[in-house]
Design a protein around this motif. Structure first.
Motif, PDB file in Angstrom:
ATOM      1  N   SER A   1       0.819  -1.133   0.050  1.00 39.54           N
ATOM      2  CA  SER A   1       0.095   0.200  -0.309  1.00 39.54           C
ATOM      3  C   SER A   1       0.826   1.225   0.066  1.00 39.54           C
ATOM      4  O   SER A   1       0.700   2.367  -0.848  1.00 39.54           O
ATOM      5  CB  SER A   1      -0.861  -0.129   1.218  1.00 39.54           C
ATOM      6  N   ARG A   2       1.945   1.387   0.832  1.00 38.71           N
ATOM      7  CA  ARG A   2       2.856   2.256   0.831  1.00 38.71           C
ATOM      8  C   ARG A   2       3.387   2.609  -0.496  1.00 38.71           C
ATOM      9  O   ARG A   2       3.583   3.758  -1.041  1.00 38.71           O
ATOM     10  CB  ARG A   2       3.770   2.258   1.957  1.00 38.71           C
ATOM     11  N   MET A   3       3.871   1.449  -1.092  1.00 41.72           N
ATOM     12  CA  MET A   3       4.715   1.448  -2.507  1.00 41.72           C
ATOM     13  C   MET A   3       3.883   2.043  -3.512  1.00 41.72           C
ATOM     14  O   MET A   3       4.266   2.973  -4.332  1.00 41.72           O
ATOM     15  CB  MET A   3       5.155   0.232  -2.744  1.00 41.72           C
ATOM     16  N   TYR A   4       2.604   1.596  -3.611  1.00 38.80           N
ATOM     17  CA  TYR A   4       1.883   2.028  -4.763  1.00 38.80           C
ATOM     18  C   TYR A   4       0.769   3.050  -4.669  1.00 38.80           C
ATOM     19  O   TYR A   4       0.008   3.529  -5.748  1.00 38.80           O
ATOM     20  CB  TYR A   4       1.063   0.809  -5.338  1.00 38.80           C
ATOM     21  N   ALA A   5       0.648   3.410  -3.302  1.00 38.62           N
ATOM     22  CA  ALA A   5      -0.293   4.516  -3.010  1.00 38.62           C
ATOM     23  C   ALA A   5      -1.704   4.599  -3.584  1.00 38.62           C
ATOM     24  O   ALA A   5      -2.374   3.488  -3.379  1.00 38.62           O
ATOM     25  CB  ALA A   5       0.482   5.860  -3.437  1.00 38.62           C
ATOM     26  N   GLY A   6      -2.037   5.315  -4.525  1.00 35.69           N
ATOM     27  CA  GLY A   6      -3.458   5.506  -4.828  1.00 35.69           C
ATOM     28  C   GLY A   6      -3.732   4.365  -6.032  1.00 35.69           C
ATOM     29  O   GLY A   6      -4.854   4.186  -6.253  1.00 35.69           O
ATOM     30  N   ILE A   7      -2.784   3.624  -6.560  1.00 37.81           N
ATOM     31  CA  ILE A   7      -2.878   2.637  -7.466  1.00 37.81           C
ATOM     32  C   ILE A   7      -3.764   1.439  -6.813  1.00 37.81           C
ATOM     33  O   ILE A   7      -4.684   0.612  -7.282  1.00 37.81           O
ATOM     34  CB  ILE A   7      -1.637   2.312  -7.945  1.00 37.81           C
ATOM     35  N   VAL A   8      -3.364   1.133  -5.489  1.00 44.63           N
ATOM     36  CA  VAL A   8      -4.085  -0.028  -4.882  1.00 44.63           C
ATOM     37  C   VAL A   8      -5.071   0.748  -4.042  1.00 44.63           C
ATOM     38  O   VAL A   8      -5.708  -0.193  -3.141  1.00 44.63           O
ATOM     39  CB  VAL A   8      -3.051  -0.741  -4.109  1.00 44.63           C
ATOM     40  N   ALA A   9      -5.314   1.973  -3.691  1.00 43.47           N
ATOM     41  CA  ALA A   9      -6.422   2.044  -2.752  1.00 43.47           C
ATOM     42  C   ALA A   9      -7.658   1.626  -2.971  1.00 43.47           C
ATOM     43  O   ALA A   9      -8.413   1.594  -2.051  1.00 43.47           O
ATOM     44  CB  ALA A   9      -6.630   3.881  -2.980  1.00 43.47           C
ATOM     45  N   ASP A  10      -8.071   1.572  -4.262  1.00 43.44           N
ATOM     46  CA  ASP A  10      -9.198   0.780  -4.747  1.00 43.44           C
ATOM     47  C   ASP A  10      -9.040  -0.280  -5.710  1.00 43.44           C
ATOM     48  O   ASP A  10      -9.957  -0.580  -6.376  1.00 43.44           O
ATOM     49  CB  ASP A  10     -10.441   1.956  -5.175  1.00 43.44           C
TER      50      ASP A  10
ATOM     51  N   TRP B   1     -11.844  -4.952 -17.507  1.00 43.33           N
ATOM     52  CA  TRP B   1     -11.149  -3.602 -17.042  1.00 43.33           C
ATOM     53  C   TRP B   1     -10.163  -4.007 -15.917  1.00 43.33           C
ATOM     54  O   TRP B   1      -9.405  -3.214 -15.808  1.00 43.33           O
ATOM     55  CB  TRP B   1     -12.439  -2.916 -16.368  1.00 43.33           C
ATOM     56  N   ARG B   2     -10.354  -5.042 -15.245  1.00 44.41           N
ATOM     57  CA  ARG B   2      -9.177  -5.832 -14.442  1.00 44.41           C
ATOM     58  C   ARG B   2      -7.928  -5.439 -15.093  1.00 44.41           C
ATOM     59  O   ARG B   2      -6.828  -5.282 -14.331  1.00 44.41           O
ATOM     60  CB  ARG B   2      -9.490  -6.950 -14.026  1.00 44.41           C
ATOM     61  N   MET B   3      -7.791  -6.093 -16.276  1.00 48.55           N
ATOM     62  CA  MET B   3      -6.478  -6.061 -16.910  1.00 48.55           C
ATOM     63  C   MET B   3      -6.121  -4.646 -17.328  1.00 48.55           C
ATOM     64  O   MET B   3      -4.779  -4.371 -17.039  1.00 48.55           O
ATOM     65  CB  MET B   3      -6.598  -6.853 -18.356  1.00 48.55           C
ATOM     66  N   ILE B   4      -6.897  -3.622 -17.611  1.00 41.96           N
ATOM     67  CA  ILE B   4      -6.413  -2.169 -17.841  1.00 41.96           C
ATOM     68  C   ILE B   4      -5.896  -1.690 -16.597  1.00 41.96           C
ATOM     69  O   ILE B   4      -4.717  -1.093 -16.375  1.00 41.96           O
ATOM     70  CB  ILE B   4      -7.667  -1.405 -18.084  1.00 41.96           C
ATOM     71  N   GLU B   5      -6.761  -2.034 -15.285  1.00 36.33           N
ATOM     72  CA  GLU B   5      -6.187  -1.402 -13.952  1.00 36.33           C
ATOM     73  C   GLU B   5      -4.970  -2.152 -13.586  1.00 36.33           C
ATOM     74  O   GLU B   5      -3.946  -1.750 -12.988  1.00 36.33           O
ATOM     75  CB  GLU B   5      -7.297  -1.994 -13.059  1.00 36.33           C
ATOM     76  N   GLN B   6      -4.636  -3.603 -13.821  1.00 41.42           N
ATOM     77  CA  GLN B   6      -3.409  -4.298 -13.593  1.00 41.42           C
ATOM     78  C   GLN B   6      -2.194  -3.679 -14.370  1.00 41.42           C
ATOM     79  O   GLN B   6      -1.056  -3.841 -14.104  1.00 41.42           O
ATOM     80  CB  GLN B   6      -3.724  -5.586 -13.813  1.00 41.42           C
ATOM     81  N   SER B   7      -2.502  -3.184 -15.691  1.00 43.11           N
ATOM     82  CA  SER B   7      -1.433  -2.605 -16.595  1.00 43.11           C
ATOM     83  C   SER B   7      -0.937  -1.278 -16.126  1.00 43.11           C
ATOM     84  O   SER B   7       0.288  -1.085 -16.445  1.00 43.11           O
ATOM     85  CB  SER B   7      -2.060  -2.239 -17.785  1.00 43.11           C
ATOM     86  N   ARG B   8      -1.308  -0.782 -14.813  1.00 43.86           N
ATOM     87  CA  ARG B   8      -0.593   0.302 -14.216  1.00 43.86           C
ATOM     88  C   ARG B   8       0.424  -0.041 -13.470  1.00 43.86           C
ATOM     89  O   ARG B   8       1.076   0.861 -13.098  1.00 43.86           O
ATOM     90  CB  ARG B   8      -1.793   1.237 -13.562  1.00 43.86           C
ATOM     91  N   PHE B   9       0.305  -1.287 -13.116  1.00 44.07           N
ATOM     92  CA  PHE B   9       1.456  -1.681 -12.061  1.00 44.07           C
ATOM     93  C   PHE B   9       2.918  -2.286 -13.055  1.00 44.07           C
ATOM     94  O   PHE B   9       2.791  -2.619 -14.258  1.00 44.07           O
ATOM     95  CB  PHE B   9       1.174  -2.827 -11.245  1.00 44.07           C
TER      96      PHE B   9
END
Length: 389
Positions: free
Chosen positions: A130-139, A191-199
């Motif tokens: 959570s600390r590393m990815y901040a807003g990416i994992v907030a939701d 949409w899951r894959m689109i969200e995952q592509s941010r990592f």
């Protein structure tokens, strides 16, 4: 065209051909939602306490990254029938435990309706993520269906992953089951894959020359501070960091138990085919990173309801053509395990009824988003006959 090359000496690839009993295991991630509002709820701990111990040897239930998620993992299965039984049983038990706590269990790649929930606090690792990815994992309440296939050593696992690379987008298209995002239709099938592509390090993995080459690449991501630890790569296939398996993570959370069984069967057949190719001295085909990225994006955008990117022709083709070539590729492996008729029946049913994303859109069109949530709960726990009949 597929390019066959003799592997270099000293790669450590086992020449042993896989037997008919190649083992597999399936991990399914689920969402917990309120039965009235349809929004996610942060009560994974309560549901897991109500579910109790997993009834199968080696199987387990456990928490995931966010408190609205739970996972069911089968034990080691020697047959597709064994995997099916454990998948159905786990879904039924978790759905019943969730209902006793007053909630609904959903198998969908992303939540239909908005409702941010906290990151799980039972492991320091999750807090670090959570600390590393901040807003990416907030939701980031994304859920997938992961298939493990036993292969023995890590050298073999890395070589098998090289052979799987061209087919990972097809597995995603077949599983696409996350069209909604925060109450809106995203326009994507996954949409899951689109969200995952941010990592960092997501998508189709690079081709690696050896296990050491793979490990250096993972360690580099850790050293660069963009993944928390070596167990956290986001690639769609990898040698498992803690099991003697290849772990394939291309699929959205499976819409139904039969969808999960189909993913497991096709994945195991792809691994068996790769082992046969390696035993015969055939290396993996070339698949460029740009084409792989385009294929993943296209699969996430359209699922089964649009074009696909053919990994060898490097152009758009009808998705039925791609799946036909996939089936041609794995038919000998399916015949050897006795799973060919089963996979054909399940695949025919999916192609007739549409992807999970298509079914979600139809339910929302018929009754709205809350009706869709109720439909997802019903099909998550249902145990239809084979092939959806």
């Amino acid at each position: 065209m597929l390019k066959a090359r003799v592997p270099r000496a000293g790669t450590g690839i086992s020449p042993a051909r896989a037997g008919a009993g190649l083992t597999l295991g399936v991990e399914e991630e689920f969402l917990l939602v309120d039965p009235v509002s349809g929004t996610p709820v942060p009560y994974a701990g309560r549901v897991l306490a109500a579910a109790g111990e997993h009834p199968f040897d080696g199987g387990r239930y456990h928490r995931e990254l966010l408190k609205s998620q739970v996972e069911a993992a089968t034990g080691v299965c020697d047959s597709l029938d064994g995997a099916r039984g454990q998948i159905r049983d786990a879904r039924a038990r978790l759905a019943a435990a969730t209902a006793r706590e007053g909630f609904l269990l959903l198998s969908t790649g992303t939540p239909v309706l908005p409702g941010p929930v906290p990151v799980s606090d039972h492991e320091e690792r999750y807090a670090a993520i959570s600390r590393m990815y901040a807003g990416i994992v907030a939701d980031y309440q994304a859920c997938g269906c992961h298939v493990h296939v036993g292969v023995g050593g890590r050298e073999t696992a890395v070589a098998v992953c090289n052979h799987l690379r061209p087919w990972l987008p097809a597995l995603l298209a077949l599983s696409a089951n996350s069209p909604f995002d925060h109450g809106r239709d995203s326009g994507h099938a996954s949409w899951r894959m689109i969200e995952q592509s941010r990592f960092p390090g997501s998508g189709v993995p690079p081709a690696f020359a050896s296990a050491a080459d793979h490990d250096r690449a993972v360690d580099l991501l850790v050293d660069c501070g963009v993944v928390a630890d070596p167990a956290m790569s986001f690639w769609l296939a990898r040698p498992s960091p803690h099991l003697p398996t290849v772990e394939v993570r291309a699929a959205d959370a499976a819409a139904t138990a039969d969808d999960a069984v189909l993913q497991a069967a096709i994945t195991r057949a792809l691994v068996r085919t790769a082992l046969d190719d390696l035993s015969a001295g055939r290396e993996a085909p070339d698949s460029g990173p740009d084409v792989c990225a385009a294929a993943v994006w296209t699969a996430a955008r359209y699922g089964l309801e649009g074009p696909a990117i053919h990994p060898f022709e490097e152009r758009q083709v009808p998705v039925r053509r791609l799946l036909g070539d996939l089936m041609f590729h794995i038919t000998p492996a399916l015949e050897e395990t006795g799973d060919l008729a089963e996979v054909r029946a399940l695949l025919t049913w999916v192609m007739r009824t549409g992807s999970g994303a298509s079914r979600q859109r139809q339910a929302a069109s018929d009754g709205g988003l809350r009706a869709l949530v109720r439909m997802l709960a019903r099909q998550t726990a249902a145990t239809p006959e084979r092939g959806g009949r």
